[in-house]
Design an enzyme around this catalytic site. Structure first.
Site, PDB file in Angstrom:
ATOM      1  N   HIS A 210       0.982  -1.108  -0.012  1.00  0.00           N
ATOM      2  CA  HIS A 210       0.087  -0.035  -0.039  1.00  0.00           C
ATOM      3  C   HIS A 210       0.839   1.214   0.019  1.00  0.00           C
ATOM      4  CE1 HIS A 210      -3.021  -2.582   1.146  1.00  0.00           C
ATOM      5  NE2 HIS A 210      -4.028  -1.826   1.280  1.00  0.00           N
ATOM      6  N   GLU A 213      -2.135   6.080  -0.506  1.00  0.00           N
ATOM      7  CA  GLU A 213      -3.590   6.229  -0.254  1.00  0.00           C
ATOM      8  C   GLU A 213      -3.527   7.402   0.474  1.00  0.00           C
ATOM      9  OE1 GLU A 213      -4.851   3.014   2.359  1.00  0.00           O
ATOM     10  OE2 GLU A 213      -7.099   3.324   2.078  1.00  0.00           O
TER      11      GLU A 213
HETATM   12  N1  HPA Z   1      -5.365   0.669   4.125  1.00  0.00           N
HETATM   13  C1  HPA Z   1      -4.486   0.387   4.916  1.00  0.00           C
HETATM   14  N2  HPA Z   1      -4.560  -0.782   5.531  1.00  0.00           N
HETATM   15  C2  HPA Z   1      -5.909  -1.674   5.272  1.00  0.00           C
HETATM   16  C3  HPA Z   1      -6.793  -1.271   4.519  1.00  0.00           C
HETATM   17  C4  HPA Z   1      -6.665  -0.036   3.767  1.00  0.00           C
HETATM   18  O1  HPA Z   1      -7.422   0.454   2.874  1.00  0.00           O
HETATM   19  N3  HPA Z   1      -7.628  -2.199   4.630  1.00  0.00           N
HETATM   20  C5  HPA Z   1      -7.443  -3.134   5.473  1.00  0.00           C
HETATM   21  N4  HPA Z   1      -6.140  -2.489   6.280  1.00  0.00           N
HETATM   22 ZN    ZN Z   2      -6.087  -1.961   1.340  1.00  0.00          ZN
END
Ligand code: HPA
Ligand code: ZN
Length: 352
Positions: A210, A213
């Site tokens: 990730h 975001e």
């Molecule tokens: N972002 C970061 N961590 C997470 C997410 C997300 O959207 N969903 C579950 N853990």
């Molecule tokens: Zn996620």
């Protein structure tokens, strides 16, 4: 996309979209399996396991799903996962997701799971991965949905904890295909896990993380350069650095975008403000995914519907591109990918 194909797809009317979006085969590359726990199942598992919840009813729990940012969601998401204790719980959770996926014509899903959320509560790693693996096998046999598991490290925990989790996971190396990085992004940059990722690369695991975001565009760059990831999960904040957008397009780095999640966690105010259309237009390898569908208002096709309803500049050509991107960006075999692309072509040929 070849010009001839693009012009054929552009001749299909927008009124064909609802059926195309529903029927086109697609891969889901960003789904946290713990985020598929519906309130009804949380209550059923709480009862089965004798766990007391902080909410008196399914309705009260659902009403708590009003998030202001990522952390406000994560607090409730980790509380929900506390009902998962036995292998059967992980199996039931994943099977419920696979049934939803099959209904949305998801042909292949790569499931994130968060072992630390469970092992830190005393649930053995084996319990988690065996339940998920058995569901994955059953989904293939009974629903024709292919799948694989990606182990996520919680980035708010230490590098040492991630290495300890990796050690615990190694006896089950053949039951997962890669690793990811999730949880609270801000203040936990990719470089915190550079050595963990280097070790996982040596082990031949696929690498994703990730980034971008809630965290800045720089985290996308460091995930690529220091963690050597093959895909970026989310990545929508790349637009803050035009040179990075150009790089993502040139290198065709897949972004696993999660539109409903982005609205619920206030990354964008509304779907008409979402940048997925401009990212597609800029030539980025964007995909659509559900992230935590039980918490964010819908599974794969609900995400596709919300995107195409909110962004009228998107048409059948973009739907095809998004489905194709999801197939190409998956870690499935070339043979499986060819089969799904043929299916995709048939769905769009029938509509032209
Ligand atoms: N972002 C970061 N961590 C997470 C997410 C997300 O959207 N969903 C579950 N853990
Ligand atoms: Zn996620």
């Amino acid at each position: 996309m070849p010009l001839e194909l693009a012009s054929r797809l552009d001749k299909i009317g927008r009124d064909a979209l609802p059926l195309l979006l529903r029927d086109m085969p697609k891969c889901e590359l960003h789904i946290h399996i713990e985020g598929s726990l519906e309130p009804e199942l949380i209550f059923a598992l709480a009862q089965r396991n004798g766990v007391t919840l902080a909410y008196p009813s399914v309705e009260a729990l659902r009403e708590a799903y009003a998030f202001t940012d990522l952390q406000s969601f994560l607090d409730i998401y980790y509380a929900g996962a506390s009902v998962l204790l036995k292998e059967e719980d992980f199996f039931d959770m994943a099977m419920a997701y696979f049934r939803r996926a099959a209904a949305d014509n998801v042909v292949h899903a790569e499931l994130f799971f968060d072992p630390q959320t469970h092992t830190d509560r005393g649930v053995p790693f084996k319990t988690v991965i065996d339940g998920l693996t058995r569901a994955s096998q059953t989904a293939q046999q009974e629903l024709g949905v292919s799948s694989a598991l990606i182990l996520c490290f919680l980035r708010h925990l230490s590098e040492e904890a991630a290495f300890a989790t990796l050690e615990e996971a190694l006896p089950y190396r053949d039951q997962f295909i890669g690793i990811g990085l999730d949880s609270s992004e801000r203040g936990h940059p990719p470089e915190k896990f550079a050595r963990v990722y280097a070790r996982c690369h040596e082990l031949g695991l696929h690498l994703v993380a990730h980034a971008g975001e809630e965290g800045p565009a720089e985290y996308i760059e460091t995930a690529l350069d220091l963690l050597k990831v093959e895909r970026i999960d989310h990545g929508v904040r790349c637009v803050e650095k035009p040179a990075l957008v150009e790089r993502l397009a040139a290198e065709q780095v897949p972004l696993t975008v999660c539109p409903l999640s982005n609205i619920k966690l206030c990354v964008f105010d509304s779907m008409d403000q979402h940048n997925i259309a401009s990212l597609l237009e800029a030539g980025l390898k964007v995909t659509v995914n559900s992230d935590d569908p039980a918490y964010f208002g819908g599974y794969m096709n609900a995400n596709f519907d919300a995107v195409f309803n909110g962004l009228p500049q998107l048409g059948p050509r973009h739907a095809y591109q998004l489905a194709l991107n999801s197939i190409e960006a998956s870690f499935a075999s070339d043979a499986a990918k060819s089969e799904w692309v043929e299916k995709l072509d048939r769905v769009f040929a029938d509509a032209s």
